[in-house]
Design a protein around this motif. Structure first.
Motif, PDB file in Angstrom:
ATOM      1  N   ALA A 243       0.701  -1.159  -0.068  1.00 60.13           N
ATOM      2  CA  ALA A 243      -0.062  -0.131  -0.072  1.00 60.13           C
ATOM      3  C   ALA A 243       0.719   1.452   0.238  1.00 60.13           C
ATOM      4  O   ALA A 243       0.446   1.902  -0.738  1.00 60.13           O
ATOM      5  CB  ALA A 243      -1.038   0.018   0.896  1.00 60.13           C
ATOM      6  N   LEU A 244       2.253   1.161   0.453  1.00 58.11           N
ATOM      7  CA  LEU A 244       3.176   2.228   0.548  1.00 58.11           C
ATOM      8  C   LEU A 244       3.929   2.647  -0.354  1.00 58.11           C
ATOM      9  O   LEU A 244       4.295   3.770  -0.671  1.00 58.11           O
ATOM     10  CB  LEU A 244       3.441   2.058   2.447  1.00 58.11           C
ATOM     11  CG  LEU A 244       2.706   2.719   3.576  1.00 58.11           C
ATOM     12  CD1 LEU A 244       3.664   2.197   4.744  1.00 58.11           C
ATOM     13  CD2 LEU A 244       2.289   4.184   3.543  1.00 58.11           C
ATOM     14  N   ALA A 253      -2.348   2.819   5.737  1.00 56.95           N
ATOM     15  CA  ALA A 253      -0.891   2.133   5.821  1.00 56.95           C
ATOM     16  C   ALA A 253      -0.027   2.746   7.242  1.00 56.95           C
ATOM     17  O   ALA A 253      -0.379   1.655   7.980  1.00 56.95           O
ATOM     18  CB  ALA A 253      -0.530   2.155   4.674  1.00 56.95           C
ATOM     19  N   ILE A 254      -0.246   3.846   6.635  1.00 55.11           N
ATOM     20  CA  ILE A 254       0.929   5.210   8.058  1.00 55.11           C
ATOM     21  C   ILE A 254       0.163   4.328   9.475  1.00 55.11           C
ATOM     22  O   ILE A 254       1.520   3.369  10.693  1.00 55.11           O
ATOM     23  CB  ILE A 254       0.732   5.984   7.934  1.00 55.11           C
ATOM     24  CG1 ILE A 254       1.505   6.645   6.911  1.00 55.11           C
ATOM     25  CG2 ILE A 254       1.962   6.436   8.834  1.00 55.11           C
ATOM     26  CD1 ILE A 254       1.442   7.900   5.908  1.00 55.11           C
ATOM     27  N   TYR A 255      -0.898   3.828   9.518  1.00 52.53           N
ATOM     28  CA  TYR A 255      -1.501   3.499  10.967  1.00 52.53           C
ATOM     29  C   TYR A 255      -0.913   2.076  10.746  1.00 52.53           C
ATOM     30  O   TYR A 255      -0.887   2.360  12.343  1.00 52.53           O
ATOM     31  CB  TYR A 255      -2.916   4.030  11.766  1.00 52.53           C
ATOM     32  CG  TYR A 255      -3.673   3.776  12.754  1.00 52.53           C
ATOM     33  CD1 TYR A 255      -3.138   3.883  14.222  1.00 52.53           C
ATOM     34  CD2 TYR A 255      -3.750   2.190  12.670  1.00 52.53           C
ATOM     35  CE1 TYR A 255      -3.786   3.498  15.600  1.00 52.53           C
ATOM     36  CE2 TYR A 255      -4.060   2.000  14.034  1.00 52.53           C
ATOM     37  CZ  TYR A 255      -4.740   2.188  15.049  1.00 52.53           C
ATOM     38  OH  TYR A 255      -4.838   1.858  16.188  1.00 52.53           O
ATOM     39  N   TYR A 256      -1.617   1.762  10.205  1.00 54.92           N
ATOM     40  CA  TYR A 256      -0.752   0.253  10.905  1.00 54.92           C
ATOM     41  C   TYR A 256      -0.005  -0.477  10.951  1.00 54.92           C
ATOM     42  O   TYR A 256       0.381  -1.130  12.109  1.00 54.92           O
ATOM     43  CB  TYR A 256      -1.521  -0.892  10.253  1.00 54.92           C
ATOM     44  CG  TYR A 256      -2.964  -1.064  10.293  1.00 54.92           C
ATOM     45  CD1 TYR A 256      -3.512  -1.156  11.762  1.00 54.92           C
ATOM     46  CD2 TYR A 256      -4.161  -0.490   9.306  1.00 54.92           C
ATOM     47  CE1 TYR A 256      -4.965  -1.683  11.936  1.00 54.92           C
ATOM     48  CE2 TYR A 256      -5.942  -0.450   9.727  1.00 54.92           C
ATOM     49  CZ  TYR A 256      -5.628  -1.319  11.231  1.00 54.92           C
ATOM     50  OH  TYR A 256      -7.559  -1.132  11.515  1.00 54.92           O
ATOM     51  N   SER A 257       0.774   0.951  10.584  1.00 58.78           N
ATOM     52  CA  SER A 257       2.654   0.280  10.241  1.00 58.78           C
ATOM     53  C   SER A 257       3.367   1.183  11.343  1.00 58.78           C
ATOM     54  O   SER A 257       3.978   0.207  12.378  1.00 58.78           O
ATOM     55  CB  SER A 257       3.195   1.028   9.199  1.00 58.78           C
ATOM     56  OG  SER A 257       2.793   0.641   7.827  1.00 58.78           O
ATOM     57  N   ASP A 268       9.963   4.097  18.899  1.00 58.85           N
ATOM     58  CA  ASP A 268      10.440   5.089  18.316  1.00 58.85           C
ATOM     59  C   ASP A 268      10.203   5.485  17.234  1.00 58.85           C
ATOM     60  O   ASP A 268       9.418   7.287  16.784  1.00 58.85           O
ATOM     61  CB  ASP A 268      11.421   4.972  18.416  1.00 58.85           C
ATOM     62  CG  ASP A 268      12.674   4.133  18.013  1.00 58.85           C
ATOM     63  OD1 ASP A 268      11.921   3.498  18.651  1.00 58.85           O
ATOM     64  OD2 ASP A 268      13.268   3.887  17.151  1.00 58.85           O
ATOM     65  N   ARG A 269       9.575   4.775  16.530  1.00 61.41           N
ATOM     66  CA  ARG A 269       9.085   4.943  15.351  1.00 61.41           C
ATOM     67  C   ARG A 269       7.528   4.659  15.424  1.00 61.41           C
ATOM     68  O   ARG A 269       7.412   5.762  13.742  1.00 61.41           O
ATOM     69  CB  ARG A 269       9.501   2.796  14.424  1.00 61.41           C
ATOM     70  CG  ARG A 269      11.380   2.939  14.705  1.00 61.41           C
ATOM     71  CD  ARG A 269      11.847   1.992  13.486  1.00 61.41           C
ATOM     72  NE  ARG A 269      11.227   2.128  11.854  1.00 61.41           N
ATOM     73  CZ  ARG A 269      11.432   1.337  11.489  1.00 61.41           C
ATOM     74  NH1 ARG A 269      12.329   0.225  10.910  1.00 61.41           N
ATOM     75  NH2 ARG A 269      11.497   1.484   9.686  1.00 61.41           N
ATOM     76  N   THR A 270       6.802   3.829  15.454  1.00 55.27           N
ATOM     77  CA  THR A 270       5.999   4.133  16.094  1.00 55.27           C
ATOM     78  C   THR A 270       5.487   5.921  16.158  1.00 55.27           C
ATOM     79  O   THR A 270       4.573   6.379  15.725  1.00 55.27           O
ATOM     80  CB  THR A 270       4.986   3.756  17.074  1.00 55.27           C
ATOM     81  OG1 THR A 270       5.560   2.461  17.412  1.00 55.27           O
ATOM     82  CG2 THR A 270       3.695   3.086  17.018  1.00 55.27           C
ATOM     83  N   TRP A 274       3.665   8.129  13.631  1.00 53.99           N
ATOM     84  CA  TRP A 274       1.878   8.296  14.448  1.00 53.99           C
ATOM     85  C   TRP A 274       1.977  10.436  14.376  1.00 53.99           C
ATOM     86  O   TRP A 274       1.125  10.774  14.127  1.00 53.99           O
ATOM     87  CB  TRP A 274       1.498   7.705  15.437  1.00 53.99           C
ATOM     88  CG  TRP A 274       1.054   6.463  15.684  1.00 53.99           C
ATOM     89  CD1 TRP A 274       1.076   5.955  13.880  1.00 53.99           C
ATOM     90  CD2 TRP A 274       0.748   6.053  16.007  1.00 53.99           C
ATOM     91  NE1 TRP A 274       0.061   4.813  14.553  1.00 53.99           N
ATOM     92  CE2 TRP A 274       0.095   4.635  16.015  1.00 53.99           C
ATOM     93  CE3 TRP A 274       0.610   5.495  17.527  1.00 53.99           C
ATOM     94  CZ2 TRP A 274      -0.355   2.996  16.194  1.00 53.99           C
ATOM     95  CZ3 TRP A 274       0.435   4.178  18.274  1.00 53.99           C
ATOM     96  CH2 TRP A 274      -0.263   3.130  18.273  1.00 53.99           C
ATOM     97  N   GLN A 275       2.512  10.413  14.992  1.00 49.56           N
ATOM     98  CA  GLN A 275       2.704  12.018  15.047  1.00 49.56           C
ATOM     99  C   GLN A 275       3.137  13.059  13.013  1.00 49.56           C
ATOM    100  O   GLN A 275       2.237  13.503  13.130  1.00 49.56           O
ATOM    101  CB  GLN A 275       4.392  12.759  15.757  1.00 49.56           C
ATOM    102  CG  GLN A 275       4.711  14.002  16.125  1.00 49.56           C
ATOM    103  CD  GLN A 275       5.864  14.570  16.192  1.00 49.56           C
ATOM    104  OE1 GLN A 275       6.677  14.146  15.923  1.00 49.56           O
ATOM    105  NE2 GLN A 275       5.590  16.028  17.170  1.00 49.56           N
TER     106      GLN A 275
END
Length: 406
Positions: A243-244, A253-257, A268-270, A274-275
């Motif tokens: 998707a990305l 896709a960004i949220y679930y990643s 840290d990556r989350t 999310w930010q």
């Protein structure tokens, strides 16, 4: 061994102020005792001086008696003070302070042995990152997660189930029917059959082939995650990556990643994902409430100081927007409202939305007199929110107001 030396040293530093206080109390007792002895000697000398003054005729008998009485009272007070000093010295011996300090240190060591992890090695950042990556690569597969996922249960209209069975039967011989499989995926998800829903979504992607969009893969990942009870499996991660690759800005896709990284020790990556997504999202995007509920704890786990920004209102045409157009010409008013309605309709079709947004769209179409389209949106809302009676009731109220509810 080094850890224990440091730990005992810190415990000793913690106990030192207490021992020092006791030591000082003992010293004060000794000082008080010395002062009391000196006062007693002075008062006895004063008694002798009174006797000498009486013998020389300097003092009369009455004055001498009064002086003796006052000096005797002072002697008694000094003697009582000396007794208190003796008690203080006995109550705080040196060995008692040392024993108390040793007890504090031993208690701290015993508490850590019970509640801590003795012998656990240091875990530098590079080692933690390596462990997190290994955990991500070796995590459970989709099928394994589905076995332990909670079963979705909801009261379903028998007529809905009958239509669903007929749709399944029809698609057994119409494997290339794109529209049919899209309806099947939506309806399976609406009744909580998420495994069957993502299987239907997989067929949609197979039918589209190279034309499959980022949102197609994001919806596949979404259904797989729902089927696994919120767990992001390696198979779901693959769908998110695809998707990305097609749209790096796909919010789902960004949220679930980010959720996947949170589940595998990389807050840290989350937080980074999310930010950025929260800052670029509309207030009513589906992932915004979930991010707002979790991002502060994620930031804390990542060692980042973060304050959640205030929530803003929903987008889309409101009753005030429609009223504001009252002073426009008919053509301008219709053009403005239709533009706002079309924008909201496109976003709900592509990304979904809250029940309030679906209700707003139906109401706005009713104001425009586009009852056929309002009726179609109401029918689609029944599929989307069929498993959520409360959400469906919100949209139904708008549909009844627009005169399209059956």
């Amino acid at each position: 061994m080094t850890f224990w030396i440091i730990a005992i040293f810190i415990a000793a530093l913690s106990a030192a102020p207490l021992g020092l206080s006791l030591w000082r109390a003992r010293g004060i007792g000794k000082q008080d005792q010395g002062q009391a002895d000196t006062a007693l000697r002075v008062y006895r000398d004063q008694l002798a001086e009174v006797d000498r003054d009486l013998a020389r005729g300097v003092l009369g008998q009455a004055d001498a008696e009064r002086a003796r009485t006052e000096i005797s009272r002072r002697i008694l007070d000094a003697d009582r003070q000396k007794g208190k000093s003796d008690t203080a010295i006995a109550a705080f011996p040196v060995w008692g302070a040392a024993l108390l300090m040793a007890g504090v240190i031993a208690g701290a060591v015993a508490l850590y042995t019970s509640l801590g992890v003795p012998g656990y090695p240091d875990l530098p950042l590079t080692e933690r990152l390596r462990v997190a990556e290994e955990s991500r690569k070796s995590r459970a597969l989709q099928s394994e997660a589905e076995e332990s996922a909670p079963v979705f249960q909801n009261e379903i209209d028998p007529n809905h189930l009958d239509l669903l069975e007929r749709l399944r039967a029809a698609l057994e011989t119409r494997t290339g029917d794109l529209r049919g499989h899209e309806l099947l995926a939506r309806n399976e998800a609406a009744v909580g059959n998420f495994v069957e829903a993502y299987q239907a979504q997989s067929k949609i992607i197979a039918i589209k082939g190279a034309d499959a969009t980022s949102q197609d893969y994001a919806e596949l990942a979404d259904l797989m995650i729902l089927a696994a009870g919120g767990y992001v499996s390696p198979e779901a991660e693959t769908a998110l990556v695809r998707a990305l690759e097609r749209d790096p800005d796909n919010g789902t896709a960004i949220y679930y990643s980010g959720l996947m990284f949170a589940q595998n020790g990389r807050p840290d990556r989350t937080f980074t994902l999310w930010q950025g997504l929260l800052n670029s999202s509309e207030p009513n995007d589906l992932w915004v409430p979930a991010i707002r509920d979790q991002i502060e704890s994620v930031a804390q786990a990542a060692g980042v100081r973060y304050t959640l920004p205030p929530q803003t209102g929903l987008a889309g045409p409101s009753a005030d927007d429609v009223a504001a157009a009252a002073d426009m010409s008919d053509d301008d008013r219709q053009s403005m409202i239709r533009g706002m309605v079309n924008t909201l309709s496109a976003r709900l079709a592509n990304e979904g939305g809250t029940p309030q947004e679906w209700a707003r769209l139906v109401s706005s179409l009713g104001v425009l007199g586009d009852t056929e389209r309002a009726r179609a949106i109401w029918g689609e809302a029944q599929v989307v929110f069929g498993a959520d009676p409360e959400a469906l009731a919100t949209v139904r109220a708008a549909a009844e107001q627009a005169g399209v509810a059956q």
